[in-house]
Design an enzyme around this catalytic site. Sequence first.
Site, PDB file in Angstrom:
ATOM      1  N   ASP A 128       0.842  -1.194   0.000  1.00  0.00           N
ATOM      2  CA  ASP A 128       0.000   0.000   0.000  1.00  0.00           C
ATOM      3  C   ASP A 128       0.876   1.243   0.000  1.00  0.00           C
ATOM      4  O   ASP A 128       2.019   1.210   0.477  1.00  0.00           O
ATOM      5  CB  ASP A 128      -0.911   0.017   1.232  1.00  0.00           C
ATOM      6  CG  ASP A 128      -2.140   0.901   1.044  1.00  0.00           C
ATOM      7  OD1 ASP A 128      -3.220   0.368   0.729  1.00  0.00           O
ATOM      8  OD2 ASP A 128      -2.007   2.129   1.191  1.00  0.00           O
ATOM      9  N   ASN A 168      -5.499  -4.508  -6.699  1.00  0.00           N
ATOM     10  CA  ASN A 168      -6.679  -3.904  -6.091  1.00  0.00           C
ATOM     11  C   ASN A 168      -6.575  -2.389  -5.916  1.00  0.00           C
ATOM     12  O   ASN A 168      -7.592  -1.704  -5.879  1.00  0.00           O
ATOM     13  CB  ASN A 168      -6.914  -4.552  -4.715  1.00  0.00           C
ATOM     14  CG  ASN A 168      -7.887  -3.765  -3.864  1.00  0.00           C
ATOM     15  OD1 ASN A 168      -9.089  -3.766  -4.108  1.00  0.00           O
ATOM     16  ND2 ASN A 168      -7.365  -3.058  -2.861  1.00  0.00           N
ATOM     17  N   TYR A 178     -12.569   7.469 -14.083  1.00  0.00           N
ATOM     18  CA  TYR A 178     -12.745   6.214 -13.350  1.00  0.00           C
ATOM     19  C   TYR A 178     -13.355   5.142 -14.250  1.00  0.00           C
ATOM     20  O   TYR A 178     -12.888   4.004 -14.302  1.00  0.00           O
ATOM     21  CB  TYR A 178     -13.652   6.452 -12.138  1.00  0.00           C
ATOM     22  CG  TYR A 178     -13.760   5.269 -11.206  1.00  0.00           C
ATOM     23  CD1 TYR A 178     -12.765   4.992 -10.278  1.00  0.00           C
ATOM     24  CD2 TYR A 178     -14.878   4.428 -11.248  1.00  0.00           C
ATOM     25  CE1 TYR A 178     -12.868   3.912  -9.411  1.00  0.00           C
ATOM     26  CE2 TYR A 178     -14.982   3.347 -10.397  1.00  0.00           C
ATOM     27  CZ  TYR A 178     -13.979   3.092  -9.474  1.00  0.00           C
ATOM     28  OH  TYR A 178     -14.075   2.019  -8.624  1.00  0.00           O
ATOM     29  N   LYS A 223     -11.615   1.584 -15.436  1.00  0.00           N
ATOM     30  CA  LYS A 223     -12.173   0.285 -15.066  1.00  0.00           C
ATOM     31  C   LYS A 223     -12.587  -0.527 -16.296  1.00  0.00           C
ATOM     32  O   LYS A 223     -12.470  -1.762 -16.299  1.00  0.00           O
ATOM     33  CB  LYS A 223     -13.339   0.468 -14.093  1.00  0.00           C
ATOM     34  CG  LYS A 223     -12.918   1.029 -12.737  1.00  0.00           C
ATOM     35  CD  LYS A 223     -11.877   0.155 -12.049  1.00  0.00           C
ATOM     36  CE  LYS A 223     -11.538   0.645 -10.652  1.00  0.00           C
ATOM     37  NZ  LYS A 223     -10.576  -0.234  -9.951  1.00  0.00           N
TER      38      LYS A 223
END
Length: 250
Positions: A36, A89, A155, A159
């Site tokens: 992260d 992710n 976005y 995606k």
Amino acid sequence: MHFKNKIVIITGAASGIGKACAFQFAKKGATVVVADINLENAQKIADEIVTNQGNALPIKVNVAKFTDVEKLINTTVAEFGKIDIMINNAGIGPSYLKTHEATLRDWDRVISVNQTGVFYGMKLALQQFLIQGYGNIVNVASLAGLKASSHNISYSASKFAVVGMTKSAAMEYASQNIRINAVCPGYTASPLLDQLRNTKPEMDAKLKSVIPMKRYAKPDEIAAAVLWLASDETQFITGQTITLDGGTSL
């Protein structure tokens, strides 16, 4: 379903869906690389996993930087000798503006993390998988990568790209014992959703009104699908997108 002796990298693992995946993989016996950009939170997740008799290694990574992702892969291989599963992710949300109002900064920021970051993760994990002779990738896309989503151009574009990259790469490596799939969550209780609700409080009721189940997904529910796709129970599944949206797409 178990992951004993499996090495799993999860990007964006310090919160939301990534955090839920980290805990679930660890509970099932995997060694989890908690990757992260927020190292402090990644360390907390790793510490909690270890406290509960699991194995975890926190690593700071900005997935928008190729050298960071390269270091993530190299460090994992140096530490554990292999990578079994790569969960791409990490993601960020847009500024919720109409397309003509979207800023170049917002476009570049979202695409660099959500699209290019997934490409980096796939490219480098695949290089290691080809050496090993096997591997499994699960990308976290979105319902916004399957259907129209307004005020969301960067976005949505990112995606849709993740879905396309998943399918294209799955076809390329299917004969080499490498599977690549994606999950497409709908509205999920997470920092990304909190960002939207904080920006536009009126959206909370509006969003729930279009979900037949009348609630948001729980991160654990998305993580369960990620684990299933990453498990040995789905060995003939590749290039698929699993939609988890409480019926929203209906």
